[in-house]
Write an enzyme that holds these catalytic residues in place. Structure first.
Site, PDB file in Angstrom:
ATOM      1  N   CYS A  55       0.671  -1.171   0.086  1.00  0.00           N
ATOM      2  CA  CYS A  55      -0.098   0.201   0.018  1.00  0.00           C
ATOM      3  C   CYS A  55       0.865   1.159   0.000  1.00  0.00           C
ATOM      4  CB  CYS A  55      -0.774   0.033   1.055  1.00  0.00           C
ATOM      5  SG  CYS A  55       0.044   0.247   2.739  1.00  0.00           S
ATOM      6  N   ALA A  58       3.311   1.516   2.851  1.00  0.00           N
ATOM      7  CA  ALA A  58       4.593   0.784   2.630  1.00  0.00           C
ATOM      8  C   ALA A  58       5.503   1.337   1.631  1.00  0.00           C
ATOM      9  CB  ALA A  58       3.994  -0.680   2.164  1.00  0.00           C
ATOM     10  N   ARG A  89      12.383  -5.835   5.271  1.00  0.00           N
ATOM     11  CA  ARG A  89      12.934  -5.348   4.102  1.00  0.00           C
ATOM     12  C   ARG A  89      14.456  -5.577   4.164  1.00  0.00           C
ATOM     13  NH1 ARG A  89      13.190   0.135   1.606  1.00  0.00           N
ATOM     14  NH2 ARG A  89      13.693  -0.070  -0.578  1.00  0.00           N
ATOM     15  N   HIS A 187       5.715   6.084  -2.850  1.00  0.00           N
ATOM     16  CA  HIS A 187       7.046   6.677  -3.246  1.00  0.00           C
ATOM     17  C   HIS A 187       6.758   7.928  -3.749  1.00  0.00           C
ATOM     18  CE1 HIS A 187       7.380   2.073  -4.990  1.00  0.00           C
ATOM     19  NE2 HIS A 187       7.779   2.177  -3.759  1.00  0.00           N
TER      20      HIS A 187
HETATM   21  S1  CFN Z   1       9.011  -0.784  -3.794  1.00  0.00           S
HETATM   22 FE1  CFN Z   1      10.869  -0.916  -5.001  1.00  0.00          FE
HETATM   23  S2  CFN Z   1      12.436   0.633  -4.428  1.00  0.00           S
HETATM   24  S3  CFN Z   1      10.742  -0.740  -7.043  1.00  0.00           S
HETATM   25 FE2  CFN Z   1      12.064  -2.403  -6.455  1.00  0.00          FE
HETATM   26  S4  CFN Z   1      13.934  -1.769  -6.426  1.00  0.00           S
HETATM   27 FE3  CFN Z   1      10.855  -4.293  -4.708  1.00  0.00          FE
HETATM   28  S5  CFN Z   1       8.941  -4.393  -4.157  1.00  0.00           S
HETATM   29 MO1  CFN Z   1      10.297  -5.011  -2.417  1.00  0.00          MO
HETATM   30  S6  CFN Z   1      10.746  -2.797  -1.443  1.00  0.00           S
HETATM   31 FE4  CFN Z   1      12.295  -3.543  -2.886  1.00  0.00          FE
HETATM   32 FE5  CFN Z   1      13.155  -1.529  -4.428  1.00  0.00          FE
HETATM   33 FE6  CFN Z   1      12.542  -0.115  -6.197  1.00  0.00          FE
HETATM   34 FE7  CFN Z   1       9.977  -2.646  -3.448  1.00  0.00          FE
HETATM   35  S7  CFN Z   1      14.330  -2.265  -2.775  1.00  0.00           S
HETATM   36  S8  CFN Z   1      12.331  -5.107  -3.316  1.00  0.00           S
HETATM   37  S9  CFN Z   1      11.618  -4.427  -6.936  1.00  0.00           S
HETATM   38  N1  CFN Z   1      11.488  -2.506  -4.490  1.00  0.00           N
HETATM   39  C1  HCA Z   2       6.781  -3.800   0.493  1.00  0.00           C
HETATM   40  C2  HCA Z   2       7.956  -4.348   1.046  1.00  0.00           C
HETATM   41  C3  HCA Z   2       8.569  -5.385   0.417  1.00  0.00           C
HETATM   42  C4  HCA Z   2       7.577  -6.786   0.698  1.00  0.00           C
HETATM   43  C5  HCA Z   2       8.374  -7.984   0.064  1.00  0.00           C
HETATM   44  C6  HCA Z   2       7.691  -9.002   0.049  1.00  0.00           C
HETATM   45  C7  HCA Z   2      10.027  -5.525   0.587  1.00  0.00           C
HETATM   46  O1  HCA Z   2       6.338  -3.814  -0.594  1.00  0.00           O
HETATM   47  O2  HCA Z   2       6.304  -3.253   1.436  1.00  0.00           O
HETATM   48  O3  HCA Z   2       6.216  -9.003  -0.447  1.00  0.00           O
HETATM   49  O4  HCA Z   2       8.392 -10.086   0.245  1.00  0.00           O
HETATM   50  O5  HCA Z   2      10.773  -5.822  -0.445  1.00  0.00           O
HETATM   51  O6  HCA Z   2      10.387  -5.709   1.872  1.00  0.00           O
HETATM   52  O7  HCA Z   2       8.377  -5.233  -1.247  1.00  0.00           O
END
Ligand code: CFN
Ligand code: HCA
Length: 534
Positions: A55, A58, A89, A187
């Site tokens: 969401c 998050a 995370r 974001h």
């Molecule tokens: S929100 Fe982003 S910030 S888009 Fe990417 S590289 Fe994932 S979903 Mo989990 S939290 Fe994580 Fe980054 Fe960019 Fe999220 S560090 S793994 S693919 N990510």
């Molecule tokens: C997030 C964080 C997340 C969740 C990872 C997952 C992360 O989206 O709120 O579903 O395993 O990287 O910690 O993307």
């Protein structure tokens, strides 16, 4: 077995007609003869579908603000959102001053029923007083969870009054979970807030070193940014701020003096990259430090960008040294991985970042997708520097600079721009539609039903995604690798990270554990009960 239109149709036929119509627009079979293929993205998930998405809270607190280590991040709301976004995370941080690293704390107003009924502003104000007294942080953020928006607590006013009272930077983010359709909205909210309240407020007027850069969209998951910084420093770069992995309020304040912004994750922080460009004229360059080839190309592009012969030479020396170190280490793992296949479904940028690294180990990505990316992440862009993004950001070039060269700290004469256009090969981070091979599947916002169906048909050797779907493949006897938090491992970025990744993936393949697992449906009836005759 591959998936053709007929098989896809059969999978989707299980949905009600309206849902089927919608899901069909989110799935593609890659076909380069079909011209530009469009995919629907960044739209609301259909209620009832088991999505992996998160969401806005998050995305704001969890992803962008959370890793800033010398600030206390208060979660205003009932305890659940704070608890479930607490350290999962694996964004690592080490503070220069051990008393100023607050990441291991879970700080929440823990709103109760009476706060929901009578309002939580006073409780939040008291909590800020306590936080200042106990922790003495450099700055505080307040992130709102869903009920805060529903009851109308004015967290911005609470933050302003607390700022006046305590004389430190205290800012509020109205990132209630229900805003937008996914993390992506959060974001954007965090990017706007950091730009408005922190970046540019430092005293520095000139870059402190010759090649001063920021790394945007690097969150130090499993120590990734430490590995990237190790190499960058060896080449001679000065990293002013990392946004936001192992990041700090103090570094961020002076991020505006950097000469170049590297953008590792495009999805979560492209907004700050373009705001820095508009306000301070800092150009940005997309990079990808996941995978060996991508890392090398990113380093070469950076050197080309600054254009200094000594820097270009040093870059090549470091690349050669790093390759000498890792290539023999990778050899045995490549033998184990060769010929295998994977799914690569992650939130945003990692959905394409990891395909290169898998490919280098001999593992083909047969299905990939993003939870919450936008269309530009899928569709790729023309790689022409010096073009402004168009209104709906479908055409964001990878080396992005404004036409008015006088606005740059690092001036780029016209002929140099022409040279850069020819020299910078940016193919590997064009959108997902261009990184995948014909016949492979691209899925937006993959859900649990589709996951099971695609695994059943494509039988990948390894499944890479997150915690929410990790155990579906496990129960089917297929290894899975979390590409979000790396399953307690890492770093996976850069040269040494590639070796760690190769080792972990190889271990998943060769572990004898799979021989001991019989999926429940193979030796037990799925339903139990008796049929009574009436
Ligand atoms: S929100 Fe982003 S910030 S888009 Fe990417 S590289 Fe994932 S979903 Mo989990 S939290 Fe994580 Fe980054 Fe960019 Fe999220 S560090 S793994 S693919 N990510
Ligand atoms: C997030 C964080 C997340 C969740 C990872 C997952 C992360 O989206 O709120 O579903 O395993 O990287 O910690 O993307």
């Amino acid at each position: 077995m591959a998936i053709d239109d007929k098989t896809l149709e059969a999978i989707l036929n299980e949905f009600p007609a309206k849902v089927k119509r919608s899901r069909k627009k989110h799935i593609l079979i890659k076909n380069s003869d079909a011209g530009p293929q469009e995919i629907e993205a960044n739209t609301r998930t259909i209620p009832g579908i088991m999505t992996n998405r998160g969401c806005a809270f998050a995305g704001c607190k969890g992803v962008v603000l959370g890793p800033l280590k010398d600030m206390v991040h208060i979660v205003h709301g009932p305890i659940g959102c704070a608890y479930y976004s607490w350290m999962t995370r694996r964004n690592k941080a080490k503070s220069e001053d051990p008393k100023k690293n607050f990441l291991s704390y879970c700080v929440s107003t823990d709103m109760q029923e009476s706060d929901i009924v009578f309002g939580g502003e006073k409780k939040l104000a008291r909590m800020i007083d306590d936080v200042v007294e106990i922790f003495n942080p450099n700055a505080i953020t307040i992130s709102a969870t869903c009920p805060v928006g529903l009851i109308g607590d004015d967290i911005n006013t609470v933050a302003r009054l607390a700022r006046e009272k305590h004389g430190i930077n205290i800012t509020a983010y109205t990132c209630e979970g229900y805003k937008g359709v996914s993390q992506s909205a959060g974001h954007h909210i965090a990017n706007n807030g950091l730009m408005e309240n922190i970046i540019g407020q430092g005293e520095l007027e000139e870059p402190p070193a010759k090649y001063t850069i920021n790394i945007l969209g690097e969150y130090n998951i499993g120590g990734d940014s430490w590995e990237v910084e190790r190499v960058l420093k060896e080449i001679g770069y000065h990293v002013q701020a990392v946004m936001t992995g192992n990041g700090s309020y103090e570094d961020l304040k002076n991020a505006h003096i950097a000469q170049l912004n590297l953008v590792q994750c495009h999805r979560s922080i492209n907004y700050i990259a373009s705001m820095l460009e508009t306000k301070y004229g800092t150009p940005w360059l997309k990079v990808n430090f996941i995978g060996i080839r991508a890392t090398i190309e990113s380093l070469r592009n950076m050197a080309q960008y600054f254009g200094d012969e000594a820097l270009i030479k040093k870059t090549e020396e470091v690349i050669e040294k790093e390759l000498m170190e890792i290539e023999p280490q990778l050899e045995p793992y490549k033998k184990i991985c060769q010929g295998k296949t994977t799914f690569c479904f992650v939130g945003g940028s990692r959905g394409h970042h990891y395909q290169g690294l898998y490919g280098e180990l001999g593992i083909k990505t047969v299905l990939a997708g993003y939870e919450f990316a936008h269309r530009d992440d899928y569709e790729g862009r023309e790689v022409i520097p010096n073009i402004k993004p168009d209104a709906d950001s479908k055409n964001i070039p990878d080396l992005h600079v404004l036409p008015d060269e006088n606005r740059y700290r690092l001036k780029i004469p016209a002929e140099r721009m022409e040279e850069l256009k020819k020299k910078i090969p940016l193919s590997y981070y064009a959108g997902m539609n261009t990184t995948m091979q014909d016949g492979s599947i691209i899925v937006d916002d993959l859900n649990h039903y589709e996951t099971e169906e695609f695994i059943r048909i494509l039988k990948p050797d390894i499944f890479s995604s997150g915690i929410k779907d990790k155990y579906i493949p496990h129960k089917m006897g297929i290894p899975s690798k979390q590409l979000h938090n790396y399953d307690y491992s890492g770093p996976y970025a850069g040269f040494r990270g590639a070796v760690n990744f190769a080792r972990d993936v190889s271990m998943s393949f060769i572990t004898p554990a799979w021989n001991f697992i019989v999926p429940p449906w193979k030796d037990k009836p799925l339903l139990e009960g008796s049929i009574e005759q009436c």
